[in-house]
Design an enzyme around this catalytic site. Structure first.
Site, PDB file in Angstrom:
ATOM      1  N   CYS A 237      -0.431   4.093   2.213  1.00 44.01           N
ATOM      2  CA  CYS A 237      -0.168   3.888   3.638  1.00 44.01           C
ATOM      3  C   CYS A 237       1.301   4.125   3.977  1.00 44.01           C
ATOM      4  O   CYS A 237       1.614   4.720   5.001  1.00 44.01           O
ATOM      5  CB  CYS A 237      -0.502   2.453   4.045  1.00 44.01           C
ATOM      6  N   ASP A 238       2.194   3.644   3.169  1.00 49.26           N
ATOM      7  CA  ASP A 238       3.607   3.555   3.573  1.00 49.26           C
ATOM      8  C   ASP A 238       4.562   4.432   2.778  1.00 49.26           C
ATOM      9  O   ASP A 238       5.744   4.512   3.123  1.00 49.26           O
ATOM     10  CB  ASP A 238       4.068   2.089   3.460  1.00 49.26           C
TER      11      ASP A 238
ATOM     12  N   CYS B  18       0.839  -1.211   0.000  1.00 50.39           N
ATOM     13  CA  CYS B  18       0.000   0.000   0.000  1.00 50.39           C
ATOM     14  C   CYS B  18       0.869   1.254   0.000  1.00 50.39           C
ATOM     15  O   CYS B  18       1.457   1.600   1.032  1.00 50.39           O
ATOM     16  CB  CYS B  18      -0.912  -0.040   1.227  1.00 50.39           C
TER      17      CYS B  18
HETATM   18  C1  LIG Z   1       0.497  -4.303   5.464  1.00 50.61           C
HETATM   19  C2  LIG Z   1      -0.700  -3.375   5.331  1.00 50.61           C
HETATM   20  C3  LIG Z   1      -0.568  -2.072   5.761  1.00 50.61           C
HETATM   21  C4  LIG Z   1      -1.665  -1.192   5.663  1.00 50.61           C
HETATM   22  N1  LIG Z   1      -1.513   0.073   6.121  1.00 50.61           N
HETATM   23  C5  LIG Z   1      -2.576   0.921   6.101  1.00 50.61           C
HETATM   24  C6  LIG Z   1      -2.471   2.262   6.577  1.00 50.61           C
HETATM   25  O1  LIG Z   1      -1.393   2.703   7.035  1.00 50.61           O
HETATM   26  N2  LIG Z   1      -3.576   3.046   6.499  1.00 50.61           N
HETATM   27  C7  LIG Z   1      -4.771   2.609   5.978  1.00 50.61           C
HETATM   28  O2  LIG Z   1      -5.741   3.364   5.995  1.00 50.61           O
HETATM   29  N3  LIG Z   1      -4.881   1.360   5.500  1.00 50.61           N
HETATM   30  C8  LIG Z   1      -3.831   0.510   5.533  1.00 50.61           C
HETATM   31  N4  LIG Z   1      -3.948  -0.753   5.023  1.00 50.61           N
HETATM   32  C9  LIG Z   1      -5.237  -1.163   4.461  1.00 50.61           C
HETATM   33  C10 LIG Z   1      -6.232  -1.463   5.603  1.00 50.61           C
HETATM   34  O3  LIG Z   1      -5.631  -2.302   6.548  1.00 50.61           O
HETATM   35  C11 LIG Z   1      -7.495  -2.078   5.014  1.00 50.61           C
HETATM   36  O4  LIG Z   1      -8.067  -1.189   4.080  1.00 50.61           O
HETATM   37  C12 LIG Z   1      -8.549  -2.376   6.105  1.00 50.61           C
HETATM   38  O5  LIG Z   1      -8.004  -3.171   7.134  1.00 50.61           O
HETATM   39  C13 LIG Z   1      -9.744  -3.082   5.486  1.00 50.61           C
HETATM   40  O6  LIG Z   1     -10.659  -3.299   6.511  1.00 50.61           O
HETATM   41  P1  LIG Z   1     -11.804  -4.413   6.416  1.00 50.61           P
HETATM   42  O7  LIG Z   1     -12.411  -4.448   7.758  1.00 50.61           O
HETATM   43  O8  LIG Z   1     -12.641  -4.162   5.239  1.00 50.61           O
HETATM   44  O9  LIG Z   1     -11.041  -5.780   6.108  1.00 50.61           O
HETATM   45  P2  LIG Z   1      -9.809  -6.508   6.765  1.00 50.61           P
HETATM   46  O10 LIG Z   1      -8.963  -5.578   7.538  1.00 50.61           O
HETATM   47  O11 LIG Z   1      -9.194  -7.267   5.638  1.00 50.61           O
HETATM   48  O12 LIG Z   1     -10.474  -7.512   7.802  1.00 50.61           O
HETATM   49  C14 LIG Z   1     -11.161  -8.638   7.366  1.00 50.61           C
HETATM   50  C15 LIG Z   1     -11.587  -9.429   8.572  1.00 50.61           C
HETATM   51  O13 LIG Z   1     -12.432 -10.486   8.154  1.00 50.61           O
HETATM   52  C16 LIG Z   1     -12.035 -11.683   8.782  1.00 50.61           C
HETATM   53  N5  LIG Z   1     -12.498 -12.799   7.956  1.00 50.61           N
HETATM   54  C17 LIG Z   1     -12.133 -13.110   6.679  1.00 50.61           C
HETATM   55  N6  LIG Z   1     -12.784 -14.230   6.285  1.00 50.61           N
HETATM   56  C18 LIG Z   1     -13.582 -14.609   7.327  1.00 50.61           C
HETATM   57  C19 LIG Z   1     -14.489 -15.689   7.548  1.00 50.61           C
HETATM   58  N7  LIG Z   1     -14.705 -16.616   6.613  1.00 50.61           N
HETATM   59  N8  LIG Z   1     -15.107 -15.784   8.752  1.00 50.61           N
HETATM   60  C20 LIG Z   1     -14.886 -14.837   9.721  1.00 50.61           C
HETATM   61  N9  LIG Z   1     -14.056 -13.785   9.552  1.00 50.61           N
HETATM   62  C21 LIG Z   1     -13.403 -13.685   8.387  1.00 50.61           C
HETATM   63  C22 LIG Z   1     -10.537 -11.544   8.946  1.00 50.61           C
HETATM   64  O14 LIG Z   1     -10.039 -12.426   9.953  1.00 50.61           O
HETATM   65  C23 LIG Z   1     -10.448 -10.078   9.331  1.00 50.61           C
HETATM   66  O15 LIG Z   1     -10.682  -9.952  10.716  1.00 50.61           O
HETATM   67  C24 LIG Z   1      -2.876  -1.648   5.109  1.00 50.61           C
HETATM   68  C25 LIG Z   1      -2.991  -2.968   4.653  1.00 50.61           C
HETATM   69  C26 LIG Z   1      -1.921  -3.827   4.772  1.00 50.61           C
HETATM   70  C27 LIG Z   1      -2.051  -5.253   4.307  1.00 50.61           C
END
Ligand SMILES: Cc1cc2nc3c(=O)[nH]c(=O)nc-3n(C[C@H](O)[C@H](O)[C@H](O)COP(=O)(O)OP(=O)(O)OC[C@H]3O[C@@H](n4cnc5c(N)ncnc54)[C@H](O)[C@@H]3O)c2cc1C
Length: 324
Positions: A153-154, A150
């Site tokens: 982000c970084d 990302c």
């Molecule tokens: C290394 C990294 C660094 C990042 N840094 C930043 C940053 O600095 N700033 C920023 O704004 N964004 C950042 N992002 C992006 C940000 O983390 C994501 O946009 C955000 O976390 C997405 O949120 P979400 O809740 O939609 O999904 P996710 O964070 O992907 O969470 C998905 C959840 O669903 C759960 N899940 C999946 N399948 C199932 C299932 N079958 N049953 C039950 N639970 C399930 C997982 O365990 C998880 O808890 C970064 C991403 C990464 C990978």
């Protein structure tokens, strides 16, 4: 640390068909806990299924500097923990469990997990997406230490530094161009001789003095002790192997939404993202989705949390309309 010790009390009833809840949130990332917070504050006692990654993708990163309200930044895991605490303060409960099948053909909706079965009046899906990995040595170990998925982000951490970007599509070029704001040199490594990205992006990238292209090349290993120091590369045409000094490796080879269990139950787009309307409604009435599982565009903590909150507000209105 996250509070894994809290064994949840079902918000309604338990019978041989499963625990009956008003709102079941699938996923414990920013979207999931934002949804849980809003549903909890509407006194709906939501239950959150964590999946394998409590706190979601955000918990994988060392520091988050672009989530509003934290002028000094906040640890990714710490932010996840705060999300969880805040939702639980209002009555949400957390189950460390993974959904592996759903039946949305009738209400209450049925969700089968590794450990249990749930019946839910509404479901908020927030299962997120996973950035595709190169699956090379050193990639996992160096994630957050110079390996990133990302640029938004970084990128800031790479001021006046040299970075390598892997990919040949729109995201690789968009993110590569974004990185030129910070990095002194952006080296785009592509396994082919031609890019897949759109013509305008290609033109912009070619015209940018900070961007170099390495064609017909793949990255085979990340080298470093405490942080990324170099990457090993291979020219797929000549077979020549080189070590390339770099401060960072940005990998943009696509994302995969975690939506496989919803195939055949909900409408998904061609890439597998859940189709939602502006009210976070999916193709099944009473099932809502938010965050990266339904968003191929923004992919940020703040946007995902916003979508999760919106999904829960709509789920609340839906339940109110049912009860009226
Ligand atoms: C290394 C990294 C660094 C990042 N840094 C930043 C940053 O600095 N700033 C920023 O704004 N964004 C950042 N992002 C992006 C940000 O983390 C994501 O946009 C955000 O976390 C997405 O949120 P979400 O809740 O939609 O999904 P996710 O964070 O992907 O969470 C998905 C959840 O669903 C759960 N899940 C999946 N399948 C199932 C299932 N079958 N049953 C039950 N639970 C399930 C997982 O365990 C998880 O808890 C970064 C991403 C990464 C990978």
């Amino acid at each position: 640390m996250f509070n894994l010790g809290s064994v949840s009390t079902p918000s309604k009833t338990t019978d041989d068909k499963g625990k009956h809840v008003k709102v079941l949130v699938i996923g414990s990332g920013p979207a999931g806990y934002a949804a849980a917070l809003y549903a909890a504050r509407a006194e709906l006692q939501p239950l959150v299924l964590t999946g394998m990654q409590l706190g979601g993708q955000a918990a994988l990163t060392h520091t988050i500097e672009n989530y509003p309200g934290f002028p000094e930044g906040v640890g990714g895991a710490e932010l996840g923990e705060l999300f969880q605490k805040q939702a639980e303060r209002f009555g949400a409960t957390t189950e460390f469990d993974l959904a592996n099948a759903v039946d949305f053909s009738q209400r209450p909706f049925k969700v089968t997990t590794d450990n249990s079965q749930y019946l839910a009046d509404t479901v908020v899906i927030s299962t997120g997406a996973s950035p595709n990995h190169l699956q090379i040595p050193g990639e996992v170990e160096m994630t957050g230490k110079g390996v990133s998925y990302c640029a938004t982000c970084d990128g800031w951490f790479f001021k006046d530094k040299k970075v390598v970007v892997v990919g040949g599509g729109d995201s690789a070029l968009e993110e590569g161009l974004f990185l030129t704001r910070f990095a002194s040199e952006v080296n785009i490594v592509h396994r082919r001789e031609e890019l897949r990205a759109g013509a305008i992006l290609q033109k912009r990238a070619s015209a940018n003095d900070k961007i170099n292209f390495l064609w017909n090349t793949i990255v085979t290993e990340v080298v470093g002790e405490e942080k990324v120091e170099a990457v090993k590369m291979k020219n797929v045409k000549t077979g020549e192997e080189t070590t390339f000094d770099t401060d960072g490796l940005f990998i943009f080879i696509g994302h995969t939404p975690n939506t496989q269990i919803f195939e055949g139950q909900l409408e998904l787009d061609d890439l597998g993202y859940i189709k939602v309307n502006s009210q976070m409604e999916t193709s099944v009435e009473g099932v809502f989705a938010g965050g990266e599982a339904a968003d191929p565009h923004f992919r940020q903590v703040v946007t995902s949390a916003g979508m999760g909150a919106a999904a829960a507000i709509q789920a609340t209105r839906y339940l109110e309309a049912q009860e009226a």
